[in-house]
Structures are given as C-alpha cells and as structure tokens.
Design a protein around this motif. Structure first.
Motif, short mmCIF file in Angstrom:
data_model
loop_
_atom_site.label_atom_id
_atom_site.label_comp_id
_atom_site.label_asym_id
_atom_site.label_seq_id
_atom_site.Cartn_x
_atom_site.Cartn_y
_atom_site.Cartn_z
N LEU A 47 -5.61 6.18 21.27
CA LEU A 47 -7.03 5.92 20.69
C LEU A 47 -7.02 5.12 19.55
N LEU A 48 -5.84 5.33 18.71
CA LEU A 48 -5.67 4.75 17.59
C LEU A 48 -5.80 3.41 17.46
N ALA A 49 -5.02 2.79 18.54
CA ALA A 49 -5.27 1.37 18.61
C ALA A 49 -6.46 0.84 19.19
N ASP A 50 -7.53 1.46 19.48
CA ASP A 50 -8.87 0.89 19.73
C ASP A 50 -9.90 1.14 18.50
N TYR A 51 -9.46 1.68 17.24
CA TYR A 51 -10.02 2.12 16.34
C TYR A 51 -10.46 0.48 15.67
N PRO A 52 -11.72 0.53 14.96
CA PRO A 52 -12.20 -0.84 14.26
C PRO A 52 -10.87 -1.08 13.22
N GLU A 53 -10.43 -2.20 13.02
CA GLU A 53 -9.47 -2.64 12.05
C GLU A 53 -9.40 -2.02 10.83
N GLN A 54 -10.56 -1.76 10.26
CA GLN A 54 -10.49 -1.20 8.98
C GLN A 54 -9.99 0.22 8.76
N TYR A 55 -10.37 1.16 9.87
CA TYR A 55 -10.20 2.41 9.97
C TYR A 55 -8.59 2.38 10.17
N LYS A 56 -8.15 1.69 11.38
CA LYS A 56 -6.92 1.80 11.53
C LYS A 56 -5.92 1.57 10.50
N SER A 57 -6.12 0.61 9.79
CA SER A 57 -5.37 0.29 8.39
C SER A 57 -5.36 1.52 7.41
N GLU A 58 -6.54 1.96 7.26
CA GLU A 58 -6.67 3.48 6.51
C GLU A 58 -5.75 4.37 7.00
N ILE A 59 -6.02 4.56 8.04
CA ILE A 59 -5.25 5.73 8.65
C ILE A 59 -3.74 5.54 8.58
N MET A 60 -3.36 4.21 8.89
CA MET A 60 -1.77 3.95 8.65
C MET A 60 -1.31 4.02 7.24
N ASP A 61 -2.27 3.67 6.45
CA ASP A 61 -1.81 3.76 4.95
C ASP A 61 -1.75 5.04 4.43
N TYR A 62 -2.65 6.14 4.95
CA TYR A 62 -2.65 7.48 4.51
C TYR A 62 -1.29 8.03 5.16
N LEU A 63 -1.01 7.47 6.19
CA LEU A 63 0.21 8.23 7.09
C LEU A 63 1.37 7.68 6.25
N PHE A 64 1.66 6.28 6.06
CA PHE A 64 2.98 5.64 5.75
C PHE A 64 3.24 5.23 4.26
N LEU A 65 2.06 5.05 3.71
CA LEU A 65 2.34 4.29 2.27
C LEU A 65 3.08 5.27 1.40
N PRO A 66 4.25 4.84 0.84
CA PRO A 66 5.00 5.63 -0.20
C PRO A 66 3.91 6.38 -1.37
N ASN A 67 4.13 7.45 -1.68
CA ASN A 67 3.58 7.93 -2.73
C ASN A 67 2.00 8.12 -2.68
N PHE A 68 1.55 8.05 -1.25
CA PHE A 68 0.00 8.02 -1.17
C PHE A 68 0.10 8.86 0.35
N GLY A 69 -1.25 9.78 0.13
CA GLY A 69 -1.34 10.35 1.68
C GLY A 69 -0.44 11.26 1.99
N ALA A 70 0.01 11.18 3.36
CA ALA A 70 0.86 11.91 3.86
C ALA A 70 2.63 11.51 3.24
N ASN A 71 2.61 10.25 2.98
CA ASN A 71 3.91 9.78 2.47
C ASN A 71 5.17 9.98 3.49
N LEU A 72 4.72 9.93 4.75
CA LEU A 72 5.70 10.06 5.72
C LEU A 72 6.94 9.16 5.91
#
Length: 156
Positions: A47-72
């Motif tokens: 379902l993530l792929a169907d989210y509005p662009e802004q929310y998809k981007s924010e979720i991916m930021d929280y997951l993968f941006l270094p030193n931010f959010g989950a920082n995976l």
C-alpha cells in the motif's frame, strides 16, 4: 545466533573428520552490518506505493535518511515470484524465461528510494516463491538449477 554457531561447529567437525581444511577459530568474529528492515513476505509494503507523494516521501525519509528517524542501513526485499507467499503475492521480474521487466511491483521502487536517501544502504533480496516455469512444470524450483540460477542472477 545459536543455530549459526551450531551449524559452524557441525561443519567444522565434518571437515576435521574427513581431513579437510582446518578452520582457525581465532579468525572468527561477529560482524555487525547495521540496523535494517524487511519489505516482503507477500505484500507487506504494497500500500505504500499508493500513498500520496508527500506522505510516501516522508515515510521513506523517516526510514532511510542517515541520522534521522529510523536511520536504517539495511533494506531487505522479497524477490517477487508471481505466487502467494503468506500475506499476498508479488510480481516476478521474469514471468517466463524470455521475459525481463524490473518495473513490475513496488520492491524496486523501495530500493531506489532507499538508495536515493542513503547511497550506503545495503540491499538484500530473498525469494519466498518462484514462477512455475523455473522448475519445468514440477513445482520444484530446484529441479532445474540452471533456470533457478539464471532467474536469481537476472534479479541481481
């Protein structure tokens, strides 16, 4: 962890019993590859792929941006196999031996977005199921090792 150590000890015992190469235990060490998450097991991120662009981007930021959010630092995805694999099915990159398309599904999108945010993220893939053609109609993907090897290496 204990299963891996047990496997290693059994493997070493077999090697020593048959006069094979000796393993230097002082060279063994645990390695920490990072913190990661998995997208797979049959549609868990669908379902993530169907989210509005802004929310998809924010979720991916929280997951993968270094030193931010989950920082995976690790992203493991399912290699889709055109088959039911627990919670749903994911499309294969090869519906047939002559077909190759990496735009199917959403796992490639997730990996691209992860790399865009963190070029050092480690990507892994694992097949939960395989298209029927791989086993030459036997329903056993290991029946034809060359088909299985080609299928997997094409994904790489």
């Amino acid at each position: 962890m204990y299963i891996m150590r047990s496997f290693l000890l059994v493997s070493m015992a077999i090697q020593m019993a048959f006069g094979m190469e000796t393993i230097d235990l002082s060279q063994l060490a645990q390695r920490f590859d990072g913190i990661g998450a998995i997208s797979g097991g049959g549609g868990t991120s669908r379902l993530l792929a169907d989210y509005p662009e802004q929310y998809k981007s924010e979720i991916m930021d929280y997951l993968f941006l270094p030193n931010f959010g989950a920082n995976l630092q690790i992203c493991k995805v399912e290699i889709g196999g055109d088959s039911q694999s627990t919670d749903g099915s994911e499309p294969s990159h090869m519906h047939t031996a002559d077909d190759l398309d990496f735009k199917r599904g959403y796992e490639w999108w997730i990996m691209q977005e992860a790399k865009k945010r963190n070029p050092n993220v480690k990507l892994y893939g694992l097949s939960w199921a395989f298209p029927g053609w791989i086993g030459n109609g036997t329903r056993d993907p290991f029946h034809s090792p060359s088909n299985l090897a080609n299928y997997t290496t094409q994904w790489l």
